[in-house]
Write an enzyme that holds these catalytic residues in place. Sequence first.
Site, PDB file in Angstrom:
ATOM      1  N   LYS A  11     -53.529 -15.903  -3.878  1.00  0.00           N
ATOM      2  CA  LYS A  11     -53.382 -17.352  -3.907  1.00  0.00           C
ATOM      3  C   LYS A  11     -52.726 -17.875  -2.618  1.00  0.00           C
ATOM      4  O   LYS A  11     -52.215 -17.085  -1.821  1.00  0.00           O
ATOM      5  CB  LYS A  11     -52.585 -17.720  -5.167  1.00  0.00           C
ATOM      6  N   TYR A  51     -60.438 -23.665 -13.153  1.00  0.00           N
ATOM      7  CA  TYR A  51     -59.360 -23.658 -14.144  1.00  0.00           C
ATOM      8  C   TYR A  51     -59.602 -24.664 -15.270  1.00  0.00           C
ATOM      9  O   TYR A  51     -58.655 -25.112 -15.917  1.00  0.00           O
ATOM     10  CB  TYR A  51     -58.021 -23.941 -13.466  1.00  0.00           C
ATOM     11  N   ASN A 114     -47.648 -17.788  -8.399  1.00  0.00           N
ATOM     12  CA  ASN A 114     -47.497 -16.393  -8.817  1.00  0.00           C
ATOM     13  C   ASN A 114     -48.422 -15.418  -8.082  1.00  0.00           C
ATOM     14  O   ASN A 114     -48.785 -14.379  -8.612  1.00  0.00           O
ATOM     15  CB  ASN A 114     -47.634 -16.278 -10.341  1.00  0.00           C
ATOM     16  N   HIS A 117     -54.412 -13.937  -8.803  1.00  0.00           N
ATOM     17  CA  HIS A 117     -55.187 -14.167 -10.025  1.00  0.00           C
ATOM     18  C   HIS A 117     -55.851 -12.862 -10.421  1.00  0.00           C
ATOM     19  O   HIS A 117     -56.254 -12.079  -9.560  1.00  0.00           O
ATOM     20  CB  HIS A 117     -56.284 -15.210  -9.770  1.00  0.00           C
ATOM     21  N   GLU A 128     -66.386 -15.707 -12.905  1.00  0.00           N
ATOM     22  CA  GLU A 128     -65.540 -16.047 -11.750  1.00  0.00           C
ATOM     23  C   GLU A 128     -66.087 -15.419 -10.464  1.00  0.00           C
ATOM     24  O   GLU A 128     -66.059 -16.049  -9.397  1.00  0.00           O
ATOM     25  CB  GLU A 128     -64.103 -15.585 -12.019  1.00  0.00           C
TER      26      GLU A 128
HETATM   27  N1  UDP Z   1     -49.485 -21.673 -14.668  1.00  0.00           N
HETATM   28  C1  UDP Z   1     -48.471 -22.591 -14.457  1.00  0.00           C
HETATM   29  N2  UDP Z   1     -47.567 -22.819 -15.475  1.00  0.00           N
HETATM   30  C2  UDP Z   1     -47.644 -22.206 -16.673  1.00  0.00           C
HETATM   31  C3  UDP Z   1     -48.690 -21.266 -16.896  1.00  0.00           C
HETATM   32  C4  UDP Z   1     -49.589 -21.033 -15.865  1.00  0.00           C
HETATM   33  O1  UDP Z   1     -48.380 -23.182 -13.381  1.00  0.00           O
HETATM   34  O2  UDP Z   1     -46.804 -22.450 -17.553  1.00  0.00           O
HETATM   35  C5  UDP Z   1     -50.462 -21.398 -13.594  1.00  0.00           C
HETATM   36  C6  UDP Z   1     -50.223 -20.047 -12.921  1.00  0.00           C
HETATM   37  O3  UDP Z   1     -50.549 -20.158 -11.534  1.00  0.00           O
HETATM   38  C7  UDP Z   1     -51.202 -19.162 -13.675  1.00  0.00           C
HETATM   39  C8  UDP Z   1     -52.389 -20.121 -13.850  1.00  0.00           C
HETATM   40  O4  UDP Z   1     -51.778 -21.378 -14.138  1.00  0.00           O
HETATM   41  O5  UDP Z   1     -51.535 -18.006 -12.949  1.00  0.00           O
HETATM   42  C9  UDP Z   1     -53.343 -19.751 -14.967  1.00  0.00           C
HETATM   43  O6  UDP Z   1     -52.598 -19.577 -16.163  1.00  0.00           O
HETATM   44  P1  UDP Z   1     -52.880 -18.360 -17.148  1.00  0.00           P
HETATM   45  O7  UDP Z   1     -52.131 -18.617 -18.398  1.00  0.00           O
HETATM   46  O8  UDP Z   1     -54.359 -18.141 -17.244  1.00  0.00           O
HETATM   47  O9  UDP Z   1     -52.172 -17.125 -16.399  1.00  0.00           O
HETATM   48  P2  UDP Z   1     -52.780 -15.839 -15.670  1.00  0.00           P
HETATM   49  O10 UDP Z   1     -54.049 -15.468 -16.379  1.00  0.00           O
HETATM   50  O11 UDP Z   1     -53.008 -16.239 -14.227  1.00  0.00           O
HETATM   51  O12 UDP Z   1     -51.713 -14.783 -15.794  1.00  0.00           O
HETATM   52 MG    MG Z   2     -55.660 -16.573 -16.938  1.00  0.00          MG
END
Ligand code: UDP
Ligand code: MG
Length: 139
Positions: A11, A51, A114, A117, A128
Amino acid sequence: MRTDRTFTMLKPDSVEKGHIGAILEKITASGFRIVAMKLTQMTKADAEEFYAIHSERPFFGELVEYMTRGPIVSAILEKANAVEDFRALIGATNPADAAEGTIRKLYAASIGENAVHGSDSDENAAIEGAFHFSGREMF
Ligand code: UDP
Ligand code: MG
């Protein structure tokens, strides 16, 4: 896309902080083969589509802003059990909960920013991967 593949993005925060090399080293050292890879920047429309599942969540606006603010490295990775093994390698969404040695534990700043992805299912990995790459860009 075959089911032994997953899709990843390093990212914008990872690119900004100069972590591309270190993260790719960890990925390849963990046995993933790079099938497709490029430096690219998502538009607002791209990020909103990618997203879309999170469009009703309170963090959606910030997520789109973050994911479009600079280039990302997008890639397709191949390994037996790729989706599950890659999720284990990156660690929990919130780096505070991520296991020691995981990419998010090492490089993520917060639950929002974070670092990486990883697809959450074989079906989403295929969707994706096809969103980011044409057939001619996959090896
Ligand atoms: N995210 C965020 N706040 C939250 C949860 C997720 O900003 O409380 C963002 C974060 O960058 C995350 C992305 O949204 O990686 C997608 O969320 P997901 O729950 O799918 O997490 P991932 O699959 O990336 O672990
Ligand atoms: Mg996810």
